[in-house]
Design a protein around this motif. Sequence first.
Motif, PDB file in Angstrom:
ATOM      1  N   LYS A 149       0.853  -1.189   0.000  1.00 39.37           N
ATOM      2  CA  LYS A 149       0.000   0.000   0.000  1.00 39.37           C
ATOM      3  C   LYS A 149       0.891   1.242   0.000  1.00 39.37           C
ATOM      4  O   LYS A 149       1.784   1.364   0.827  1.00 39.37           O
ATOM      5  CB  LYS A 149      -0.881  -0.020   1.258  1.00 39.37           C
ATOM      6  N   ILE A 150       0.642   2.156  -0.969  1.00 46.28           N
ATOM      7  CA  ILE A 150       1.507   3.337  -1.076  1.00 46.28           C
ATOM      8  C   ILE A 150       0.819   4.605  -0.571  1.00 46.28           C
ATOM      9  O   ILE A 150       1.455   5.665  -0.501  1.00 46.28           O
ATOM     10  CB  ILE A 150       2.002   3.535  -2.527  1.00 46.28           C
ATOM     11  N   ALA A 151      -0.472   4.492  -0.259  1.00 46.94           N
ATOM     12  CA  ALA A 151      -1.176   5.671   0.243  1.00 46.94           C
ATOM     13  C   ALA A 151      -2.488   5.226   0.879  1.00 46.94           C
ATOM     14  O   ALA A 151      -2.916   4.084   0.695  1.00 46.94           O
ATOM     15  CB  ALA A 151      -1.479   6.636  -0.903  1.00 46.94           C
ATOM     16  N   GLU A 152      -3.094   6.136   1.618  1.00 50.97           N
ATOM     17  CA  GLU A 152      -4.387   5.846   2.226  1.00 50.97           C
ATOM     18  C   GLU A 152      -5.400   6.879   1.734  1.00 50.97           C
ATOM     19  O   GLU A 152      -5.029   8.015   1.439  1.00 50.97           O
ATOM     20  CB  GLU A 152      -4.264   5.931   3.760  1.00 50.97           C
ATOM     21  N   GLY A 153      -6.656   6.468   1.579  1.00 47.16           N
ATOM     22  CA  GLY A 153      -7.721   7.420   1.262  1.00 47.16           C
ATOM     23  C   GLY A 153      -7.767   7.861  -0.189  1.00 47.16           C
ATOM     24  O   GLY A 153      -7.028   7.364  -1.034  1.00 47.16           O
ATOM     25  N   CYS A 154      -8.652   8.795  -0.503  1.00 45.50           N
ATOM     26  CA  CYS A 154      -8.797   9.313  -1.868  1.00 45.50           C
ATOM     27  C   CYS A 154      -9.389  10.722  -1.842  1.00 45.50           C
ATOM     28  O   CYS A 154     -10.247  11.011  -1.016  1.00 45.50           O
ATOM     29  CB  CYS A 154      -9.718   8.403  -2.693  1.00 45.50           C
ATOM     30  N   SER A 155      -8.885  11.559  -2.737  1.00 51.65           N
ATOM     31  CA  SER A 155      -9.356  12.955  -2.795  1.00 51.65           C
ATOM     32  C   SER A 155      -9.988  13.282  -4.132  1.00 51.65           C
ATOM     33  O   SER A 155     -10.126  14.456  -4.488  1.00 51.65           O
ATOM     34  CB  SER A 155      -8.175  13.905  -2.516  1.00 51.65           C
ATOM     35  N   ASN A 156     -10.387  12.244  -4.873  1.00 51.23           N
ATOM     36  CA  ASN A 156     -10.999  12.499  -6.186  1.00 51.23           C
ATOM     37  C   ASN A 156     -12.489  12.808  -6.065  1.00 51.23           C
ATOM     38  O   ASN A 156     -13.058  13.463  -6.931  1.00 51.23           O
ATOM     39  CB  ASN A 156     -10.790  11.306  -7.113  1.00 51.23           C
ATOM     40  N   TRP A 157     -13.115  12.360  -5.011  1.00 51.79           N
ATOM     41  CA  TRP A 157     -14.529  12.640  -4.703  1.00 51.79           C
ATOM     42  C   TRP A 157     -15.432  12.393  -5.922  1.00 51.79           C
ATOM     43  O   TRP A 157     -16.249  13.255  -6.268  1.00 51.79           O
ATOM     44  CB  TRP A 157     -14.701  14.056  -4.140  1.00 51.79           C
ATOM     45  N   CYS A 158     -15.263  11.263  -6.583  1.00 54.31           N
ATOM     46  CA  CYS A 158     -16.173  10.942  -7.681  1.00 54.31           C
ATOM     47  C   CYS A 158     -17.587  10.943  -7.100  1.00 54.31           C
ATOM     48  O   CYS A 158     -17.799  10.463  -5.978  1.00 54.31           O
ATOM     49  CB  CYS A 158     -15.824   9.594  -8.290  1.00 54.31           C
ATOM     50  N   SER A 159     -18.541  11.422  -7.872  1.00 56.39           N
ATOM     51  CA  SER A 159     -19.870  11.743  -7.305  1.00 56.39           C
ATOM     52  C   SER A 159     -20.642  10.527  -6.817  1.00 56.39           C
ATOM     53  O   SER A 159     -21.618  10.669  -6.079  1.00 56.39           O
ATOM     54  CB  SER A 159     -20.695  12.483  -8.363  1.00 56.39           C
ATOM     55  N   TYR A 160     -20.258   9.316  -7.187  1.00 55.52           N
ATOM     56  CA  TYR A 160     -20.994   8.103  -6.798  1.00 55.52           C
ATOM     57  C   TYR A 160     -20.291   7.340  -5.670  1.00 55.52           C
ATOM     58  O   TYR A 160     -20.800   6.316  -5.215  1.00 55.52           O
ATOM     59  CB  TYR A 160     -21.091   7.161  -8.004  1.00 55.52           C
TER      60      TYR A 160
END
Length: 439
Positions: A149-160
Motif C-alpha cells: 500500500k503506497i497511500a491511504e484514502g482518496c481525494s478524487n470525490w467521484c460523485s458516486y
Amino acid sequence: MNKIAVTSLGCNKNLVDTEVMLAHLKRAGCEVVGEPGEADCLLVNTCSFLREAVEESLDCIVELGTLKQGGRVKRQVVAGCMVSRYGDQILREVPEVDALVPHTDLESIVRAVTGSSPDLDPGPGPGPGPGLPFPPRVLSHPSHRAYLKIAEGCSNWCSYCKIPSIRGEFVSRPSESILSEMRYLLDQGVREITLVAQDSGRYGSDAGEGSLASLIRSAVGIPGDYWLRVLYVHPARVTPELLQAMGSDPRICPYLDIPFQHVSPPVLERMGRGLAPPPMQVVRAARAAMPGLFLRTTLMTGFPGETEEDFRLLLHFLTQAGIDHLGVFAYSLEEGTEAAAMSDQVPAQTARDRADLLMQEQAEISARKLSLLVGRELAVLSEGADENGPYGRHRGQAPEVDGVVRLDRDVEPGTFIRVRITGSDVYDLEGEVMEQSQI
Ligand code: SF4
C-alpha cells in the motif's frame, strides 16, 4: 492464549490492513486459527463502499456471531470500512459485535481482542522489529506475492463513491517507508510486489513526495529477481512520465489498470471524472509508449442520466480499445453521495442488462486476444495448484482478478518459468513448461 479466526472482506488495501492486524495479534501472543469454531475471538475486517458490500459484511458478522451461542467463542471484533462508515451504531444495532477497530488505529486490535493494551515492546514476533519505518505484517496469501500500500484514502470525490468519506483524503506514505517494506518483503522471498492505493497515480501529489513515476524508478533501484506491478491509476494521471518509468526496467510488468468508469463526456462530467483526456486517447498514448502493454479497466453502467446513446458509446469503446481485462459494475445508489441526489436515476435492471452486454462483448474480445498468444513463449510466475491443477500468471495477468496460465506440470509456487502457450479459451491460457528462468 487467545485463538483468533480472521475473515478479511473487500479490496486488497483492506487485506493489507488485515495482515497488519495479524502481526500485532501474533506479537501479543495470540494464535490465528483457520476454523472460526475453534477460536476464542472472531475478527471480521469489513468492506462498505457499496450497499451490497455492507450487506455481505453484516451477513458474515451475524452468521459468525451464532458461534457465540455455543460459548466457545467469547468475542467478535469488527474492523475496516464499516467501522469508518457507521462507527458505534454497529455496537448499538448489531448485538453480535463486542468491539470495533477503526482503520486509523489498527494497533488497537490487541486491546479489542484481549481487552488489555498491547505491550509496547512486545519482543520477537512476526514481521520486522519495532522501529522499522513500516508496520509489521503477516502475509495472508501465497508468500511469493504481496500488495504494497503506497497511500491511504482518496481525494478524487467521484460523485458516486463513498470511499473518500470512509477512508479520508488521500495521504501518500513516505517513499522511504514503502521502499524499506519492499526490501523487507523481497528478503522474505516475495517475487511479485503490487503497488496499490485508491488512486496510485496521485502518489506524492499531496506531500511534494515526488510522483508514482519517481517511486517506481526508486523501487527498481532495489536489486533482485522480482516483478513490480501497479494497480489503479486514474486516467487523468496516466502521464508520459509514468509511462516512461514503467518502460524503464523489464521487472516492471507492462500492465496498467486504468479505471475509466465511462467514456461518454456528459456522464464523465456528472461522475466528477471529466478531468481526464478521452479514454481512447489515453489507451492510444499508453500503447504507443509501451508496446505490448496489457490493459485492465473498470466500467460502470446505469449511472444517473445514462442514455441508450451513452451506453452505445461504451460498447463502441470496447470494440475499439481492445481491453485485455474488464470489470463492470452496475451503478449502486449510495446514500450521502452527490449522485444519489441526481435526477434521471436509471432502473437497476437496465443497469444490470447493460453490464451483461458489456461482459458479453468483452468475452469475445478476450478470447480473440488470448488466441493471438498461442505459440508464444512467455515468462510466467507459478502460483502452485488449485482445483483445476497447476497454474501461473504471465506479466499481463494481475493476481486474483485476471485469468491464468494453466500449466502441464506442477512447479514450486513463486518460481519464474518460461512457458510455451499451447491453447486459450475466453479468459485463460494453457501452456507447456519449458524451463525455470530469471524474471
Ligand atoms: S478515484 Fe473515485 S471511485 Fe476511486 S476511490 Fe477515489 S473517489 Fe472512489
